[in-house]
Design an enzyme around this catalytic site. Structure first.
Site, PDB file in Angstrom:
ATOM      1  CB  ALA A  91      -0.904  -0.002   1.226  1.00 52.18           C
ATOM      2  CE  LYS A  92       5.946   0.378  -3.203  1.00 56.28           C
ATOM      3  NZ  LYS A  92       5.142  -0.759  -3.672  1.00 56.28           N
TER       4      LYS A  92
END
Lengths: 275, 275
Positions: A91-92
């Site tokens: 998802a960073k």
């Protein structure tokens, strides 16, 4: 009895599978052989569950389906993953603490992921909500191997010991944030020396190493496969994406595996530095 | 006839409202006076639509509701925003190009936002999908005012002209990425000198400036309000969040507004440098 820590779960998954492989689940509907994204993922999971230590859906590809529909498919996918296999939300995410806690609620509590990739640019308080629970893992984006990966990550930062690349500073920060042994690094190092250096800085951390190889989906014909040989040079370039299986490795010092997807081709993958 | 560019839409929204204010829509169900998140947002929109140039939902707070439910509420919220007002997805996304394109599909095409906040740590190719369409805006996270904001952003980077803070390098990269006049900066500068420096580097860009003030929700009693006076010192600390209205400003050089939420208290907000 305290719940299993993220580190314990990852080690158990390594040992049970004899594998460092982490399969991406990044569906592109235009390329899927099945109409339903979750059904496709479930077939991948059924075909690979004994060969991997982790699955890593990148949430972007679910949001692109229309987030309501996409997250429903992601939830159905996660329910099909055997509970001993580590799940990583690629998802960073990176936002201030109050907002990071909302993301943690979504990814760890609501969706039930074991770990997530996080972006370090907003600093310590943006990371803290991800690392404060030992049973969940935070994999800090450190060095990426995309074309622009070096634009910021390779900038030379002044330190008391001389100039050093930004990604090394990020690795050191990640080590400082790792009070519970549940922090890892995204280490898509392009050059073997970078990987060795990251290992020196963060000897005990799991590294999520992208682009180890890719296997085409059945629709495109089985069997095209790239392999990473042991030793230092583990990066083969970006994995094919979309309905292809993007195969990552989660490395720990000294860990080896002897086979790869479907067991047909020995990979002889060796951790970049530890082995 | 080409569609209205992001820049044209923003300028028209500034002029129509006489306002630089951007209201965050970041619901925390535990604090909401209404059971339904979208209903609450719609009441805020009805009460403020003539006073703002932009709304900025932070997607984290919708994902935390359970993403399927949350994104449905976000979609309903967006449908209630008058079409001349700019919508910014505060998402701080940052991933490699192929993945960034999936996020663009979700945020620009499926949800229909005019702009998004993006994280620069993965470099040029991670930003390109956000900036290639002139009718959409990309607001690059540059300097944030959270406690850890300086952990990476203030690092001193070696350049041919001497050492400079990382956030300045990010501002320069953002300028280089801005081929269509549709790039902005998140500029939560803590010190006036930082804001002035960013204005020198990126004179023409809109700046999204957090924490200008906060107004408590009705449940907590109306009227608690902090104000930012004109001149250099525009940052009053982090805005109260949750069901509070978090009020940001979108600054352009030389732009002023004379009133703030509900028109009761003149804000005399002045762009940090331009006015």
């Amino acid at each position: 009895m305290s719940p299993q820590s993220f580190r314990e779960k990852l080690i158990a998954a390594w040992e049970r599978s004899g594998s460092l492989l982490c399969v991406g689940l990044d569906p592109d509907p235009a390329k899927l052989p099945l109409a339903d994204v979750a059904d496709f993922n479930i077939k991948i999971i059924e075909a690979t569950a004994d060969l991997v230590c982790a699955y890593k859906p990148n949430v972007a590809f679910y949001e692109a389906l229309g987030p309501e529909r996409g997250y429903a498919a992601l939830r159905k996918t996660l329910a099909a993953i055997p509970p001993h296999i580590v799940t990583i939300a690629d998802a960073k995410r990176g936002d201030v603490a109050h907002t990071a806690r909302a993301y943690v609620t979504a990814i760890f509590d609501d969706l039930g992921f074991d770990a997530a990739t996080v972006n370090p640019y907003l600093g310590a308080d943006s990371i803290e909500p991800w690392v404060e629970r030992p049973e969940k893992g935070a994999i800090v984006v450190c060095r990426t191997s995309n074309p622009g990966g070096g634009d910021l990550q390779d900038l030379r930062v002044q330190t008391v010991g001389g100039a050093r690349p930004l990604y090394e500073i990020v690795a050191e920060r990640a080590r400082a944030w790792d009070r519970h042994g549940n922090v890892g690094l995204v280490a898509g190092a392009t050059y073997p020396g970078e990987m060795r250096r990251l290992r020196e800085l963060c000897a005990e951390m799991p590294f999520l190493v992208p682009g180890i190889g890719a296997q085409r989906s059945r629709r495109h014909g089985a069997g095209r496969r790239r392999e990473a040989e042991g030793g230092e040079r583990v990066i083969e370039g970006d994995a094919e994406r979309s309905s292809d299986l993007s195969v990552h490795a989660i490395c720990g010092v000294g860990r080896r595996v002897g086979r790869t997807a479907r067991g047909a081709t020995p990979l002889h993958y060796t951790d970049a530095v530890g082995a």
